[in-house]
Motif scaffolding. Structure first.
Motif, PDB file in Angstrom:
ATOM      1  N   ALA A 195       0.829  -1.209   0.000  1.00 41.17           N
ATOM      2  CA  ALA A 195       0.000   0.000   0.000  1.00 41.17           C
ATOM      3  C   ALA A 195       0.859   1.252   0.000  1.00 41.17           C
ATOM      4  O   ALA A 195       0.536   2.256  -0.659  1.00 41.17           O
ATOM      5  CB  ALA A 195      -0.936  -0.006   1.206  1.00 41.17           C
ATOM      6  N   ALA A 196       1.973   1.213   0.729  1.00 41.21           N
ATOM      7  CA  ALA A 196       2.867   2.364   0.770  1.00 41.21           C
ATOM      8  C   ALA A 196       3.491   2.604  -0.599  1.00 41.21           C
ATOM      9  O   ALA A 196       3.598   3.754  -1.048  1.00 41.21           O
ATOM     10  CB  ALA A 196       3.952   2.145   1.828  1.00 41.21           C
ATOM     11  N   VAL A 197       3.917   1.543  -1.283  1.00 38.50           N
ATOM     12  CA  VAL A 197       4.507   1.676  -2.630  1.00 38.50           C
ATOM     13  C   VAL A 197       3.487   2.267  -3.600  1.00 38.50           C
ATOM     14  O   VAL A 197       3.805   3.140  -4.423  1.00 38.50           O
ATOM     15  CB  VAL A 197       5.022   0.307  -3.126  1.00 38.50           C
ATOM     16  CG1 VAL A 197       5.411   0.386  -4.609  1.00 38.50           C
ATOM     17  CG2 VAL A 197       6.210  -0.152  -2.289  1.00 38.50           C
ATOM     18  N   ASP A 198       2.244   1.810  -3.509  1.00 38.47           N
ATOM     19  CA  ASP A 198       1.193   2.351  -4.380  1.00 38.47           C
ATOM     20  C   ASP A 198       0.988   3.849  -4.154  1.00 38.47           C
ATOM     21  O   ASP A 198       0.578   4.575  -5.072  1.00 38.47           O
ATOM     22  CB  ASP A 198      -0.136   1.619  -4.114  1.00 38.47           C
ATOM     23  CG  ASP A 198      -0.099   0.180  -4.608  1.00 38.47           C
ATOM     24  OD1 ASP A 198       0.773  -0.130  -5.451  1.00 38.47           O
ATOM     25  OD2 ASP A 198      -0.916  -0.636  -4.131  1.00 38.47           O
ATOM     26  N   ALA A 199       1.292   4.315  -2.931  1.00 31.82           N
ATOM     27  CA  ALA A 199       1.112   5.730  -2.598  1.00 31.82           C
ATOM     28  C   ALA A 199       2.366   6.558  -2.875  1.00 31.82           C
ATOM     29  O   ALA A 199       2.400   7.741  -2.556  1.00 31.82           O
ATOM     30  CB  ALA A 199       0.711   5.866  -1.130  1.00 31.82           C
ATOM     31  N   GLY A 200       3.401   5.939  -3.458  1.00 33.98           N
ATOM     32  CA  GLY A 200       4.599   6.691  -3.814  1.00 33.98           C
ATOM     33  C   GLY A 200       5.803   6.424  -2.945  1.00 33.98           C
ATOM     34  O   GLY A 200       6.851   7.064  -3.110  1.00 33.98           O
ATOM     35  N   PHE A 201       5.711   5.486  -2.019  1.00 33.65           N
ATOM     36  CA  PHE A 201       6.830   5.134  -1.144  1.00 33.65           C
ATOM     37  C   PHE A 201       7.978   4.520  -1.958  1.00 33.65           C
ATOM     38  O   PHE A 201       7.765   3.628  -2.777  1.00 33.65           O
ATOM     39  CB  PHE A 201       6.334   4.150  -0.084  1.00 33.65           C
ATOM     40  CG  PHE A 201       7.413   3.476   0.709  1.00 33.65           C
ATOM     41  CD1 PHE A 201       8.143   4.172   1.660  1.00 33.65           C
ATOM     42  CD2 PHE A 201       7.697   2.123   0.510  1.00 33.65           C
ATOM     43  CE1 PHE A 201       9.131   3.541   2.409  1.00 33.65           C
ATOM     44  CE2 PHE A 201       8.681   1.482   1.253  1.00 33.65           C
ATOM     45  CZ  PHE A 201       9.399   2.195   2.204  1.00 33.65           C
TER      46      PHE A 201
END
Length: 571
Positions: free
Chosen positions: A539-545
Motif C-alpha cells: 500500500a505504501a509503494v502504491d502511494a509513492g513510497f
C-alpha cells in the motif's frame, strides 16, 4: 576509640569492640530481622567472627549486602550511598593511607569537610564493624572521620580512582610511536608481572601500551576496540566503518595488565574478574575529546573488553553530510515541524538512527520550542536541549524518565529507544497530548514499524491517531575519495600499492541510505484492520513510497558507494 561523627565532628555513637556488643548493635540495626539466640551462639563459633564480623552477620541473616547496608543506615543514621562520588578534597586520604590497607578493609576517602582548623574526612566503608580500623584511620589522617555506608563494588571503584589520581597517571593521550609488533614487544618487556593489580595498572609501560592501543584506534577512525583473549593469544580488533578487523596480537600474558589499566581509567573494580561490568571515561588526543564506554565480560580465557569510542569533535549532525537527499529532507522536516504527533526512525543497532535524529533536531528552532531527550546512553551533546540518561541502578528507566520529562513542559521529546509496552504507551500518549515525539525502533523496514508497535502491545487505533511517519535507514561505506577504491583492487591483485587515507580498504567513512513512509488514509485504515507488514508495504509503494534500495542505487550512480557494498548491507 573510633566513632561515628555528627555534622560538627563531635562523637555521637561509641563503636563497640567486643563480640557481644557488636552482635547487640547489629541485631538492633536490622529491625525485624533480629539475630536469635542461635545466631548469637553460631556467631561466636563462626570462622572470621573476629576478623570479618560484618561478613558473618550477612551470612547469618541470609540477606544481600545492599539491603543490609540500607537497614543499617536506617537504624544508625549513617548515610548510605549506592554510587558515591569522589571529590578532589579527599586527596589527603590517598596520600596518608596505603592502598593495601584501604583495599583490605574496604575504605575509601570521599571528601574533606569542615573548616581548615577542624577538618573532617568523610570515608566510605563496606565493612562497618571494624572500630579498631577506624581508630587507626583517624590517627593516620590526624583528623576525625565521618563514615558513610557503600557497597563493596562502589568502594573498590573509589579506591581505584583515588590512588590513580594520587599517582598522577596520564589521562591525556599524546602522540605515541607507531603501534607495531616492535612497540608491543618493547612495552611488554617492561611490564612486571605480579599479584597487585592496582600497582600493575599504574606502571608506565602499561599506561603506554594502552595509550598506543587507543591512539591507533583513533588514527584508524575506529568506532570500537575489541580486546579478545583466546586460548593461546590476545587479539586486538578495531571496528572501522562498520567492519571488524584484526589489528594486533600482544602476548597473552599482558591481558590482565591491559584489563586492569582500562578498568582503572573507567572507575571499575579491578579485583572483580567474574562479573560483567560497564564503565565510562573521556580522554583527550590533542584537541580532540574522545568519550569511551567500556563493557567487560568474563570468558573462559579471561576478560573480554569492548570500548565504544565517540569523537565529539568529528560528530556530523548535518543531514547533507550523512547522505540525505534534499527531497527526502523536505519530507522529513515537513513531519518534524508538526506541533504534535510521532516520528519513528528504524533500523538495526549501529545503523546511525540517533545521528539522524540529532541532525533533525539541529533544524528545530530550539529558542521557541523546549526540546528534551531520554537516552541510553547520551551520545551527542547539543546546545539548547535538555538530555536525561537512563540509569537502571537508580531506577531511571525509559518509562520513568519519560514520565518525568512530561512534567517539564516539553514541546519536542526524543525517546532513545522504544523497548517495551509501557514506554510505547507513554510515547503515544505524549504525542496525543500536544507534544512532538521522535523515537527509534528495531525493524527491518519502514512499513514493518506498524506491526512491531502492535506486537509490543499498542492498540491499532492509538497508532493511527499519532504516527505521522517512519524513516528507515542503513549505513554503507563510501568509496575512498583519495584512491577511488583502487587500493582495494590492487591489494587483491598482489600489487604493493596502498592508500594511506583508507588503509588499503578502498572505503573511507560511511553514509546512510534511507526510505521514508508518510502515513496516509489508506495506511491508517489498514493499520486499524491489523494488516500485516507485506500488505502495508504494498500500500505504501502504491502511494509513492520509495524503498531503501532505490536510494542506495542512486548513491551508486553518483559514485558515492558501489554495488558490492549495497549488496553486503541490503542483500
Amino acid at each position: 576509640m573510633a566513632r561515628k561523627l555528627g555534622e560538627n565532628g563531635s562523637s555521637t555513637t561509641e563503636l563497640a569492640t567486643s563480640d557481644a556488643q557488636r552482635l547487640e548493635r547489629a541485631a538492633a540495626a536490622f529491625g525485624k530481622l533480629r539475630l536469635s539466640a542461635e545466631h548469637l551462639r553460631t556467631f561466636a563459633e563462626a570462622p572470621g567472627s573476629d576478623d570479618e564480623p560484618w561478613d558473618v552477620v550477612l551470612s547469618l541473616l541470609a540477606t544481600d549486602e545492599q539491603r543490609a547496608l540500607e537497614m543499617l543506615s536506617e537504624r544508625t543514621g549513617l548515610p548510605f550511598f549506592s554510587e558515591p562520588r569522589l571529590e578532589e578534597s579527599a586527596v589527603r586520604f590517598y596520600e596518608l593511607v596505603p592502598p593495601d590497607i584501604a583495599r583490605e578493609h574496604h575504605l575509601a576517602g570521599l571528601e574533606q569537610v569542615g573548616n581548615p582548623n577542624s577538618p573532617v574526612m568523610v570515608v566510605a566503608t563496606a565493612q562497618p564493624m571494624q572500630p579498631s580500623v577506624f581508630q587507626m584511620l583517624e590517627e593516620r589522617l590526624g583528623m576525625p572521620v565521618r563514615l558513610v555506608l557503600c557497597p563493596r563494588g562502589a568502594v573498590a571503584g573509589l579506591i581505584n580512582r583515588g590512588y590513580e589520581q594520587q599517582g598522577d597517571l596520564v589521562t591525556e593521550i599524546v602522540d605515541e610511536m607507531p603501534f607495531d609488533e616492535s612497540a608491543i614487544a618493547s612495552a611488554a618487556g617492561s611490564i612486571a608481572q605480579g599479584n597487585d593489580l592496582l600497582a600493575m595498572a599504574r606502571q608506565t609501560p602499561v599506561i603506554r601500551l594502552v595509550n598506543m592501543i587507543l591512539f591507533e584506534a583513533i588514527r584508524r577512525r575506529a568506532s570500537d576496540v575489541h580486546i579478545h583473549p583466546e586460548e593461546n593469544r590476545l587479539v586486538i580488533r578495531y571496528r572501522v566503518d562498520g567492519m571488524l578487523v584484526d589489528a594486533f596480537s600482544p602476548p597473552s600474558s599482558l591481558a590482565s595488565a591491559i584489563s586492569s589499566r582500562i578498568k582503572v581509567m573507567t572507575e571499575l573494580d579491578i579485583a572483580n574478574r567474574h562479573s560483567p561490568q560497564d564503565g565510562y571515561t573521556s580522554v583527550r588526543v590533542g584537541s580532540k575529546k574522545i568519550d569511551i564506554r567500556l563493557s567487560v565480560i568474563p570468558t573462559v580465557y579471561g576478560e573480554r573488553l569492548v570500548m565504544r569510542l565517540l569523537d565529539q569533535s568529528q560528530t556530523q549532525l548535518n543531514l547533507d553530510q550523512i547522505g540525505m537527499t534534499e527531497a527526502m529532507q523536505s519530507e522529513l522536516m515537513d513531519i518534524v515541524d508538526r506541533p504534535n504527533g510521532m516520528l519513528l526512525v528504524t533500523g538495526p543497532t549501529g545503523s546511525g538512527k540517533t545521528t539522524t535524529l540529532y541532525a533533525a533536531l539541529q533544524k528545530i528552532d530550539r529558542a521557541t520550542r523546549n526540546v528534551m531527550t531520554i537516552e541510553d546512553p547520551v551520545e551527542y551533546h547539543l546546545e539548547g536541549i535538555s538530555q536525561m540518561q537512563v540509569n537502571p541502578k537508580r531506577d531511571v528507566t525509559f518509562a520513568k524518565g519519560l514520565r518525568a520529562l512530561l512534567r517539564q513542559d516539553p514541546d519536542v521529546i526524543l525517546v532513545g529507544e522504544i523497548r517495551d509496552q509501557e514506554t510505547a504507551q507513554l510515547a503515544i500518549q505524549a504525542s496525543l497530548t500536544g507534544h512532538f515525539v521522535l523515537a527509534t525502533l528495531h525493524t527491518n523496514d519502514a512499513p514493518g514499524a506498524i506491526p512491531r508497535l502492535i506486537d509490543i502491545g499498542l492498540e491499532p487505533f492509538l497508532i493511527t491517531s499519532s504516527l505521522l511517519g517512519v524513516l528507515a535507514q542503513r549505513l554503507v561505506r563510501k568509496i575512498c575519495p583519495t584512491c577511488h577504491g583502487t587500493a582495494f583492487e590492487h591489494s587483491h591483485t598482489g600489487s604493493a600499492k596502498r592508500c594511506d587515507s583508507c588503509l588499503g580498504t578502498g572505503y573511507r567513512g560511511r553514509l546512510a541510505v534511507y526510505e521514508i513512509m508518510k502515513m496516509n488514509d489508506t495506511l491508517r485504515r489498514l493499520t486499524a484492520q491489523n494488516a500485516d507488514g507485506v500488505t502495508l508495504y504494498e500500500a505504501a509503494v502504491d502511494a509513492g513510497f520509495k524503498p531503501m534500495r532505490e536510494d542506495a542505487l542512486d548513491k551508486v550512480k553518483r559514485g558515492l558507494t558501489d554495488q558490492a557494498e549495497v549488496y553486503r548491507v541490503l542483500h
